[in-house]
Design a protein around this motif. Sequence first.
Motif, PDB file in Angstrom:
ATOM      1  N   VAL A 139       0.763  -1.606  -0.554  1.00 18.33           N
ATOM      2  CA  VAL A 139       0.106  -0.149   0.061  1.00 18.33           C
ATOM      3  C   VAL A 139       1.277   1.145   0.258  1.00 18.33           C
ATOM      4  CG1 VAL A 139      -1.341   1.720   1.352  1.00 18.33           C
ATOM      5  CG2 VAL A 139      -1.704  -1.372   0.791  1.00 18.33           C
ATOM      6  N   LEU A 140       1.863   1.910   0.635  1.00 18.33           N
ATOM      7  CA  LEU A 140       2.539   1.977   0.849  1.00 18.33           C
ATOM      8  C   LEU A 140       3.712   2.669  -0.044  1.00 18.33           C
ATOM      9  CD1 LEU A 140       4.375   5.118   3.081  1.00 18.33           C
ATOM     10  CD2 LEU A 140       5.649   2.912   3.214  1.00 18.33           C
ATOM     11  N   GLY A 141       4.110   1.819  -1.251  1.00 18.24           N
ATOM     12  CA  GLY A 141       5.085   1.419  -2.142  1.00 18.24           C
ATOM     13  C   GLY A 141       4.074   2.216  -3.081  1.00 18.24           C
ATOM     14  N   ILE A 142       2.579   1.811  -2.970  1.00  7.10           N
ATOM     15  CA  ILE A 142       1.297   2.422  -4.476  1.00  7.10           C
ATOM     16  C   ILE A 142       1.590   3.653  -4.507  1.00  7.10           C
ATOM     17  CG2 ILE A 142      -1.280   2.185  -4.962  1.00  7.10           C
ATOM     18  CD1 ILE A 142      -0.582  -0.809  -4.355  1.00  7.10           C
ATOM     19  N   VAL A 143       1.242   4.100  -3.281  1.00 14.73           N
ATOM     20  CA  VAL A 143       0.638   5.172  -2.461  1.00 14.73           C
ATOM     21  C   VAL A 143       1.983   6.697  -3.530  1.00 14.73           C
ATOM     22  CG1 VAL A 143       0.762   7.558  -1.346  1.00 14.73           C
ATOM     23  CG2 VAL A 143      -0.591   5.249  -1.099  1.00 14.73           C
ATOM     24  N   ILE A 144       3.687   5.989  -2.806  1.00  8.98           N
ATOM     25  CA  ILE A 144       4.669   6.535  -3.080  1.00  8.98           C
ATOM     26  C   ILE A 144       4.597   6.712  -5.083  1.00  8.98           C
ATOM     27  CG2 ILE A 144       7.225   6.813  -2.973  1.00  8.98           C
ATOM     28  CD1 ILE A 144       6.979   5.813  -0.033  1.00  8.98           C
ATOM     29  N   TYR A 145       4.208   5.490  -5.543  1.00 14.22           N
ATOM     30  CA  TYR A 145       4.312   5.766  -6.749  1.00 14.22           C
ATOM     31  C   TYR A 145       3.544   6.297  -7.520  1.00 14.22           C
ATOM     32  CZ  TYR A 145       3.672   3.476 -11.824  1.00 14.22           C
ATOM     33  OH  TYR A 145       3.579   3.366 -12.886  1.00 14.22           O
ATOM     34  N   LEU A 146       2.182   6.531  -6.751  1.00 19.89           N
ATOM     35  CA  LEU A 146       1.018   7.277  -8.120  1.00 19.89           C
ATOM     36  C   LEU A 146       1.268   8.529  -7.573  1.00 19.89           C
ATOM     37  CD1 LEU A 146      -2.039   5.227  -7.175  1.00 19.89           C
ATOM     38  CD2 LEU A 146      -0.430   5.510  -9.698  1.00 19.89           C
ATOM     39  N   ALA A 147       1.957   9.241  -6.451  1.00 23.66           N
ATOM     40  CA  ALA A 147       2.353  10.221  -6.049  1.00 23.66           C
ATOM     41  C   ALA A 147       2.935  11.615  -7.094  1.00 23.66           C
ATOM     42  CB  ALA A 147       2.700  10.645  -4.499  1.00 23.66           C
ATOM     43  N   PHE A 148       4.106  10.099  -7.084  1.00 27.05           N
ATOM     44  CA  PHE A 148       5.781  10.482  -8.047  1.00 27.05           C
ATOM     45  C   PHE A 148       5.188   9.872  -9.514  1.00 27.05           C
ATOM     46  CE2 PHE A 148       8.266  10.252  -4.466  1.00 27.05           C
ATOM     47  CZ  PHE A 148       9.370  11.208  -4.829  1.00 27.05           C
ATOM     48  N   ARG A 149       4.423   8.841  -9.744  1.00 22.67           N
ATOM     49  CA  ARG A 149       3.847   9.703 -11.271  1.00 22.67           C
ATOM     50  C   ARG A 149       3.008  10.794 -11.540  1.00 22.67           C
ATOM     51  NH1 ARG A 149       3.322   5.103 -14.832  1.00 22.67           N
ATOM     52  NH2 ARG A 149       3.160   5.872 -16.949  1.00 22.67           N
ATOM     53  N   PHE A 150       2.149  10.656 -11.206  1.00 22.84           N
ATOM     54  CA  PHE A 150       1.498  11.408 -11.757  1.00 22.84           C
ATOM     55  C   PHE A 150       1.194  12.790 -10.361  1.00 22.84           C
ATOM     56  CE2 PHE A 150       0.049   7.071 -12.727  1.00 22.84           C
ATOM     57  CZ  PHE A 150      -0.307   7.737 -13.744  1.00 22.84           C
ATOM     58  N   GLU A 151       0.156  12.424  -9.510  1.00 24.91           N
ATOM     59  CA  GLU A 151      -0.211  13.525  -8.784  1.00 24.91           C
ATOM     60  C   GLU A 151      -0.541  13.297  -7.190  1.00 24.91           C
ATOM     61  OE1 GLU A 151      -2.272  15.867  -6.837  1.00 24.91           O
ATOM     62  OE2 GLU A 151      -1.390  17.840  -6.973  1.00 24.91           O
ATOM     63  N   TRP A 152      -0.287  13.607  -6.230  1.00 24.22           N
ATOM     64  CA  TRP A 152      -0.669  13.040  -4.994  1.00 24.22           C
ATOM     65  C   TRP A 152      -2.396  12.988  -4.587  1.00 24.22           C
ATOM     66  CZ3 TRP A 152      -4.724  14.803  -1.404  1.00 24.22           C
ATOM     67  CH2 TRP A 152      -5.295  16.534  -1.966  1.00 24.22           C
ATOM     68  N   LYS A 153      -3.183  14.225  -5.359  1.00 21.75           N
ATOM     69  CA  LYS A 153      -4.480  13.223  -5.486  1.00 21.75           C
ATOM     70  C   LYS A 153      -4.870  12.037  -6.089  1.00 21.75           C
ATOM     71  CE  LYS A 153      -5.177  18.028  -6.079  1.00 21.75           C
ATOM     72  NZ  LYS A 153      -5.884  19.561  -6.775  1.00 21.75           N
ATOM     73  N   PHE A 154      -4.120  11.689  -6.493  1.00 20.82           N
ATOM     74  CA  PHE A 154      -4.706  10.563  -7.781  1.00 20.82           C
ATOM     75  C   PHE A 154      -4.132   9.251  -6.631  1.00 20.82           C
ATOM     76  CE2 PHE A 154      -4.898  12.799 -12.153  1.00 20.82           C
ATOM     77  CZ  PHE A 154      -5.908  12.092 -12.676  1.00 20.82           C
ATOM     78  N   GLY A 155      -2.269   9.181  -6.092  1.00 21.53           N
ATOM     79  CA  GLY A 155      -2.404   8.746  -4.987  1.00 21.53           C
ATOM     80  C   GLY A 155      -3.461   7.894  -3.604  1.00 21.53           C
ATOM     81  N   VAL A 156      -3.617   9.604  -3.226  1.00 23.60           N
ATOM     82  CA  VAL A 156      -5.009   9.427  -2.329  1.00 23.60           C
ATOM     83  C   VAL A 156      -6.366   7.985  -2.749  1.00 23.60           C
ATOM     84  CG1 VAL A 156      -6.244  10.685  -0.983  1.00 23.60           C
ATOM     85  CG2 VAL A 156      -4.529  11.179  -1.563  1.00 23.60           C
ATOM     86  N   ALA A 157      -6.704   8.842  -4.326  1.00 21.89           N
ATOM     87  CA  ALA A 157      -7.685   8.008  -5.246  1.00 21.89           C
ATOM     88  C   ALA A 157      -7.691   6.772  -5.196  1.00 21.89           C
ATOM     89  CB  ALA A 157      -8.092   9.074  -6.165  1.00 21.89           C
ATOM     90  N   ALA A 158      -6.016   6.163  -5.653  1.00 20.32           N
ATOM     91  CA  ALA A 158      -6.330   5.322  -6.585  1.00 20.32           C
ATOM     92  C   ALA A 158      -5.765   3.736  -4.415  1.00 20.32           C
ATOM     93  CB  ALA A 158      -4.768   4.732  -6.767  1.00 20.32           C
ATOM     94  N   ILE A 159      -5.440   4.634  -3.783  1.00 22.14           N
ATOM     95  CA  ILE A 159      -5.402   3.596  -2.427  1.00 22.14           C
ATOM     96  C   ILE A 159      -6.888   3.698  -2.020  1.00 22.14           C
ATOM     97  CG2 ILE A 159      -4.701   5.150  -0.966  1.00 22.14           C
ATOM     98  CD1 ILE A 159      -2.655   2.486  -1.318  1.00 22.14           C
ATOM     99  N   ILE A 160      -7.391   4.643  -1.644  1.00 21.09           N
ATOM    100  CA  ILE A 160      -8.571   4.732  -1.179  1.00 21.09           C
ATOM    101  C   ILE A 160      -9.857   3.423  -2.455  1.00 21.09           C
ATOM    102  CG2 ILE A 160     -11.153   5.425  -1.293  1.00 21.09           C
ATOM    103  CD1 ILE A 160      -9.613   7.877  -0.267  1.00 21.09           C
ATOM    104  N   ALA A 161      -9.439   3.681  -2.854  1.00 22.56           N
ATOM    105  CA  ALA A 161     -10.211   2.765  -4.290  1.00 22.56           C
ATOM    106  C   ALA A 161      -9.581   1.138  -4.055  1.00 22.56           C
ATOM    107  CB  ALA A 161      -9.891   2.728  -5.707  1.00 22.56           C
ATOM    108  N   ASN A 162      -8.160   0.772  -3.664  1.00 21.39           N
ATOM    109  CA  ASN A 162      -7.006  -0.766  -3.486  1.00 21.39           C
ATOM    110  C   ASN A 162      -8.577  -0.968  -2.283  1.00 21.39           C
ATOM    111  OD1 ASN A 162      -6.596  -0.353  -6.494  1.00 21.39           O
ATOM    112  ND2 ASN A 162      -5.011   0.321  -5.541  1.00 21.39           N
ATOM    113  N   LEU A 163      -7.712  -0.272  -1.073  1.00 17.13           N
ATOM    114  CA  LEU A 163      -8.385  -0.409  -0.169  1.00 17.13           C
ATOM    115  C   LEU A 163     -10.193  -1.220   0.145  1.00 17.13           C
ATOM    116  CD1 LEU A 163      -6.398   1.835   2.532  1.00 17.13           C
ATOM    117  CD2 LEU A 163      -6.058  -0.457   1.854  1.00 17.13           C
ATOM    118  N   HIS A 164     -10.437  -0.745  -0.879  1.00 15.79           N
ATOM    119  CA  HIS A 164     -11.808  -0.457  -0.712  1.00 15.79           C
ATOM    120  C   HIS A 164     -11.638  -2.088  -1.546  1.00 15.79           C
ATOM    121  CE1 HIS A 164     -15.370  -0.773  -3.901  1.00 15.79           C
ATOM    122  NE2 HIS A 164     -16.001  -0.714  -3.245  1.00 15.79           N
ATOM    123  N   ASP A 165     -11.174  -2.523  -2.890  1.00 18.93           N
ATOM    124  CA  ASP A 165     -11.793  -3.807  -2.967  1.00 18.93           C
ATOM    125  C   ASP A 165     -10.950  -4.999  -1.663  1.00 18.93           C
ATOM    126  OD1 ASP A 165     -11.982  -2.311  -5.068  1.00 18.93           O
ATOM    127  OD2 ASP A 165     -10.263  -2.380  -5.953  1.00 18.93           O
TER     128      ASP A 165
END
Length: 316
Positions: free
Chosen positions: A145-171
Motif C-alpha cells: 500500500v505504501l509503495g503504491i501511494v509513493i509511486y502514484l504520487a511521483f508518477r502523477f499527483e498526490w490526489k491520484f495517489g490518495v484516490a487510488a489507494i482508497i479504491a484499492n483498500l475498498h477492494d
Amino acid sequence: MEFFRIKKDIPFMKYALILNAISLLTFVLAVFFLFSRGLHLSVEFTGGTVMEVAYVQTADVGKVRETVTKLGYADVIVQNFGTSRDVMIRLPVQKGVTSAQQSEQVLTALKAADPEVTLRRTEFVGPQVGEELMHNGLMALGMVVLGIVIYLAFRFEWKFGVAAIIANLHDIVIILGFFAFFQWEFSLAVLAGILAVLGYSVNESVVIFDRIRETFRKFRKLNTHEVIDHAITSTMSRTIITHASTEAMVLSMFFFGGPSLHYFALALTIGILFGIYSSVFVAAAIAMWLGVTREDLVKSPKKDHDANDPNAGASV
C-alpha cells in the motif's frame, strides 16, 4: 486492438455520487461482517498437525482428501509437495485429541485405502506460528500500500495517489467481507490472491489516470468531468478485453484447479470484478472530488526569456 470502439463519451461522472454511495454501503457492510463474524482462518494461521505421507505411485490428492474428510475433518488441506508421490496433510486442532492421535487415525484410514502408503513425518504447528504468518502478511500488505501511494504520487499527483489507494483498500475490504459473511476458509493462498488483486487494481487505475493526463493535454476546452468521462470511455475496449481474458483464466482455476485453488480463484474473481468498478467509479471520482485540474498534471512550458528583462535578447 479495439473490438469495442465507443464513439460517444459515456457520462460516468454524472452518476458518480449514486454509485459511490452504493460502494460506501458495500464497504460498511463488509467491515461490519469482518467485526461481527470474523475470518474463518485455515490451519496455516490457527495451528494444527502437519503430516507428510509418501505413496509408491502417483498420489490421488482428491481421494486422499476425501478419505481424510470422512474422518470428520472439514478444514483439511491436502496438497502435493516435492514430487507427485508425496502428499502434505494439514489437520486442524481438535479438543481432547493429541497430534499423535490425529496422525495415527489419519494414517490408519489412508492405509485402509492403500496399504503401501508410508508416513514420512508428523509435527504439531502451534498457533504462535499462525500469528507470525498473519503479522507478516499484514506487513506485506502495508508495504505494498505504501509503495503504491509513493509511486502514484511521483508518477502523477498526490490526489491520484490518495484516490487510488482508497479504491484499492475498498477492494480488499470487500473481498474480506465476502469471506467473513460466507465463512469461506481464509488461507495463505487467499492472502496471496488479495495481494495480486491489489497490484491488478492499481494497474487499471494507472491506465485510466494516464489517459486522463493525456486527455487534459489534448483537449484543452473540456472540463474535468468531461476529461474523466472521455478517458474512461476511451479505455473501455482495453478494459473489456483485458479483464475478460484474465477472468477466463481465473475461472478455469476455479472450476478445474481443485480445492487447493478454489478460494484463491474466488478471491481473484471478486477482486477483478470490484477492481473494474473501483477504478472507474471510486478512484476517478475521488480524484475529481479532490479537485484535480489540468495544472496538476500538465506543466506549463517555461519561457525562454523574461519580457521585462532589459538584457533579454541582447546579442553576445
